[in-house]
Design a protein around this motif. Structure first.
Motif, PDB file in Angstrom:
ATOM      1  N   LEU A  48     -17.540 -45.076  -2.792  1.00 54.73           N
ATOM      2  CA  LEU A  48     -18.759 -45.195  -1.991  1.00 54.73           C
ATOM      3  C   LEU A  48     -19.884 -45.793  -2.819  1.00 54.73           C
ATOM      4  CD1 LEU A  48     -17.058 -42.925  -0.513  1.00 54.73           C
ATOM      5  CD2 LEU A  48     -19.234 -42.086   0.335  1.00 54.73           C
ATOM      6  N   ASP A  49     -20.715 -46.579  -2.184  1.00 54.46           N
ATOM      7  CA  ASP A  49     -21.934 -47.083  -2.815  1.00 54.46           C
ATOM      8  C   ASP A  49     -22.886 -45.902  -2.997  1.00 54.46           C
ATOM      9  OD1 ASP A  49     -24.775 -48.111  -2.805  1.00 54.46           O
ATOM     10  OD2 ASP A  49     -23.714 -50.031  -2.813  1.00 54.46           O
ATOM     11  N   ARG A  50     -23.295 -45.630  -4.229  1.00 58.48           N
ATOM     12  CA  ARG A  50     -24.113 -44.444  -4.484  1.00 58.48           C
ATOM     13  C   ARG A  50     -25.498 -44.544  -3.853  1.00 58.48           C
ATOM     14  NH1 ARG A  50     -27.476 -42.636  -8.676  1.00 58.48           N
ATOM     15  NH2 ARG A  50     -27.080 -44.482  -9.937  1.00 58.48           N
ATOM     16  N   ALA A  51     -26.019 -45.745  -3.719  1.00 56.56           N
ATOM     17  CA  ALA A  51     -27.363 -45.907  -3.174  1.00 56.56           C
ATOM     18  C   ALA A  51     -27.395 -45.706  -1.661  1.00 56.56           C
ATOM     19  CB  ALA A  51     -27.920 -47.283  -3.531  1.00 56.56           C
ATOM     20  N   THR A  52     -26.339 -46.156  -0.965  1.00 55.70           N
ATOM     21  CA  THR A  52     -26.374 -46.166   0.500  1.00 55.70           C
ATOM     22  C   THR A  52     -25.366 -45.217   1.138  1.00 55.70           C
ATOM     23  OG1 THR A  52     -24.736 -47.942   0.667  1.00 55.70           O
ATOM     24  CG2 THR A  52     -27.063 -48.584   0.416  1.00 55.70           C
ATOM     25  N   GLY A  53     -24.324 -44.839   0.409  1.00 56.79           N
ATOM     26  CA  GLY A  53     -23.260 -44.043   1.000  1.00 56.79           C
ATOM     27  C   GLY A  53     -22.215 -44.864   1.727  1.00 56.79           C
ATOM     28  N   ASP A  54     -22.368 -46.188   1.770  1.00 51.89           N
ATOM     29  CA  ASP A  54     -21.385 -47.040   2.431  1.00 51.89           C
ATOM     30  C   ASP A  54     -20.060 -47.025   1.672  1.00 51.89           C
ATOM     31  OD1 ASP A  54     -23.318 -47.747   4.271  1.00 51.89           O
ATOM     32  OD2 ASP A  54     -23.893 -49.583   3.201  1.00 51.89           O
ATOM     33  N   VAL A  55     -18.959 -47.093   2.399  1.00 49.44           N
ATOM     34  CA  VAL A  55     -17.636 -47.160   1.778  1.00 49.44           C
ATOM     35  C   VAL A  55     -17.418 -48.563   1.219  1.00 49.44           C
ATOM     36  CG1 VAL A  55     -15.152 -46.969   2.136  1.00 49.44           C
ATOM     37  CG2 VAL A  55     -16.707 -45.355   3.267  1.00 49.44           C
ATOM     38  N   VAL A  56     -17.192 -48.646  -0.096  1.00 52.66           N
ATOM     39  CA  VAL A  56     -16.941 -49.936  -0.749  1.00 52.66           C
ATOM     40  C   VAL A  56     -15.480 -50.314  -0.583  1.00 52.66           C
ATOM     41  CG1 VAL A  56     -17.033 -51.195  -2.938  1.00 52.66           C
ATOM     42  CG2 VAL A  56     -18.798 -49.495  -2.397  1.00 52.66           C
ATOM     43  N   TRP A  57     -14.597 -49.360  -0.848  1.00 51.95           N
ATOM     44  CA  TRP A  57     -13.164 -49.553  -0.602  1.00 51.95           C
ATOM     45  C   TRP A  57     -12.479 -48.206  -0.454  1.00 51.95           C
ATOM     46  CZ3 TRP A  57     -10.424 -47.112  -4.386  1.00 51.95           C
ATOM     47  CH2 TRP A  57     -10.937 -47.073  -5.683  1.00 51.95           C
ATOM     48  N   GLU A  58     -11.324 -48.224   0.158  1.00 48.15           N
ATOM     49  CA  GLU A  58     -10.500 -47.030   0.260  1.00 48.15           C
ATOM     50  C   GLU A  58      -9.039 -47.433   0.092  1.00 48.15           C
ATOM     51  OE1 GLU A  58      -9.782 -46.259   4.955  1.00 48.15           O
ATOM     52  OE2 GLU A  58     -11.789 -45.750   4.217  1.00 48.15           O
ATOM     53  N   ARG A  59      -8.271 -46.542  -0.526  1.00 49.08           N
ATOM     54  CA  ARG A  59      -6.866 -46.819  -0.782  1.00 49.08           C
ATOM     55  C   ARG A  59      -6.026 -45.611  -0.365  1.00 49.08           C
ATOM     56  NH1 ARG A  59      -9.090 -50.876  -1.185  1.00 49.08           N
ATOM     57  NH2 ARG A  59      -9.145 -52.372  -2.908  1.00 49.08           N
ATOM     58  N   THR A  60      -4.909 -45.889   0.262  1.00 51.91           N
ATOM     59  CA  THR A  60      -3.946 -44.837   0.564  1.00 51.91           C
ATOM     60  C   THR A  60      -2.973 -44.761  -0.599  1.00 51.91           C
ATOM     61  OG1 THR A  60      -4.140 -45.201   2.943  1.00 51.91           O
ATOM     62  CG2 THR A  60      -2.173 -44.057   2.165  1.00 51.91           C
ATOM     63  N   ALA A  61      -3.081 -43.702  -1.379  1.00 50.45           N
ATOM     64  CA  ALA A  61      -2.209 -43.557  -2.549  1.00 50.45           C
ATOM     65  C   ALA A  61      -0.778 -43.305  -2.119  1.00 50.45           C
ATOM     66  CB  ALA A  61      -2.718 -42.422  -3.440  1.00 50.45           C
ATOM     67  N   THR A  62      -0.607 -42.431  -1.127  1.00 48.43           N
ATOM     68  CA  THR A  62       0.746 -42.118  -0.671  1.00 48.43           C
ATOM     69  C   THR A  62       0.671 -41.488   0.710  1.00 48.43           C
ATOM     70  OG1 THR A  62       2.824 -40.989  -1.262  1.00 48.43           O
ATOM     71  CG2 THR A  62       0.778 -39.798  -1.677  1.00 48.43           C
ATOM     72  N   GLU A  63       1.759 -41.570   1.446  1.00 50.72           N
ATOM     73  CA  GLU A  63       1.935 -40.850   2.697  1.00 50.72           C
ATOM     74  C   GLU A  63       3.166 -39.975   2.535  1.00 50.72           C
ATOM     75  OE1 GLU A  63       2.075 -43.432   6.029  1.00 50.72           O
ATOM     76  OE2 GLU A  63       0.148 -44.386   5.600  1.00 50.72           O
ATOM     77  N   ALA A  64       3.006 -38.667   2.803  1.00 54.03           N
ATOM     78  CA  ALA A  64       4.111 -37.738   2.551  1.00 54.03           C
ATOM     79  C   ALA A  64       4.022 -36.559   3.501  1.00 54.03           C
ATOM     80  CB  ALA A  64       4.067 -37.239   1.102  1.00 54.03           C
ATOM     81  N   THR A  65       5.149 -35.941   3.754  1.00 58.91           N
ATOM     82  CA  THR A  65       5.186 -34.704   4.525  1.00 58.91           C
ATOM     83  C   THR A  65       5.028 -33.538   3.559  1.00 58.91           C
ATOM     84  OG1 THR A  65       6.668 -35.683   6.151  1.00 58.91           O
ATOM     85  CG2 THR A  65       6.557 -33.276   6.083  1.00 58.91           C
TER      86      THR A  65
END
Length: 327
Positions: A5-22
């Motif tokens: 997240l951008d610390r000044a605005t709170g906007d999401v800069v990027w997001e990553r899905t590390a894994t999907e698991a049950t």
């Protein structure tokens, strides 16, 4: 998932899905999730640890560098995973105390290569390791139910151990000078000040400088500054100890109802304590109790410790993230 997240605005800069698991087991329904472990960064990379679902290294722009599966964990009563990852220079220290085979790992932060692992005769605990240097030698102090143990950072060789803590360790060890402080607050609670420099079994020796069995924290970690140790109970009692002797400067209950899972943080001569009821208490640091201010964030419930950066507080509640600008 890992989010930037951008610390000044709170906007999401990027997001990553590390894994999907049950999920193979549950987590604490009130205080945990399947992503309770805190990420760490060296300023160039961020390391995200998801316990049974792996350890991931990303650059700060979100590029995956490496990933490692350390195997499944089986936690006591399915209370969930959440032991913090520890980064020291070029090494990641990973503690995996569980109901199965328990281990302490050291990994190369650049490649994820395993440098050493030590088998541990311990059940479930959540407190993070502490890297401390003494006598020109770096060691890893690990609090747990059976014994507090210390290992050589370079080799994993056991250096010393001491019995005396109760069950379910969560608070982080802290250190000052040649003392290390470890704490448990569940069954048979105890706070121990252990003098560094010994070898072998230190139980019952003068290396145990002092102990305290009253008003210890079950969940929040302590704050140690200028020979004063601040301990906050889950029920809202704050104690200031003389770190050298264990003498109590004060023991005060915060205005209630006030319940805490988040650890206090210190900045600019003040303690900041974020409660489950959405309040942030500001307490002056020093041997005399002084409540300076109380702030309430509507519909917030804090179980994560605040972060301090450039005079601001970043607070994570169950439902949102807040930036509070310093004055």
């Amino acid at each position: 998932m890992l989010l930037s997240l951008d610390r000044a605005t709170g906007d999401v800069v990027w997001e990553r899905t590390a894994t999907e698991a049950t999920p193979h087991e549950g987590h604490h329904p009130q205080y945990g999730s399947f992503a309770s472990n805190s990420p760490v960064t060296d300023g160039e990379h961020v390391f995200a640890y998801f316990g049974s679902r792996g350890l991931y290294c990303y650059t700060l722009d979100g590029t995956l560098v490496w990933a490692k599966d350390l195997g499944r964990l089986t936690m006591f009563l399915q209370f969930g995973e959440g032991t913090p990852l520890v980064l020291h220079e070029d090494r990641l220290i990973v503690k995996r105390d569980q109901e199965g085979d328990s281990f302490l790992f050291a990994l190369d932060k650049t490649t994820g290569e395993e440098l050493w692992r030590v088998e541990r005769d311990e059940g479930t605990s959540w407190s993070p390791p502490l890297v401390v240097e003494h006598g020109g030698r770096a060691q890893v102090v690990v609090a747990a139910t059976t014994k507090v143990r210390s290992y050589d950072l370079e080799t994993g060789e056991p250096l010393w151990e001491a019995a005396g803590l109760g069950r379910n360790q969560i608070p982080a060890p802290v250190t000052q000078g040649d003392l290390v402080f470890v704490m448990s607050g569940f069954i048979a609670p105890n706070l121990m000040a252990i003098r560094l420099g010994g070898r072998g079994d230190l139980t019952g020796t003068d290396a145990i400088v002092w102990e305290n069995r009253q008003a210890n924290s079950y969940t929040p970690s302590p704050v140690l500054f200028e020979d004063q140790l601040y301990v906050l109970t889950d029920g809202g009692v704050l104690t200031n100890f003389d770190a050298t002797t264990g003498a109590v400067h004060y023991r005060e209950r915060l205005p209630g109802p006030s319940n805490f899972k988040a650890s206090p943080v210190a900045a600019a001569g003040k303690l900041y304590l974020a409660s489950e009821e959405g309040q942030v208490f500001v307490v002056g640091m020093g041997p005399t109790f002084e409540l300076l201010a109380t702030y309430t964030l509507t519909e917030a419930a804090f179980v994560a410790a605040p972060a301090v950066t450039d005079g601001d507080l970043v607070l994570r509640s169950r439902a949102g993230l807040y930036r509070v600008v310093g004055r």
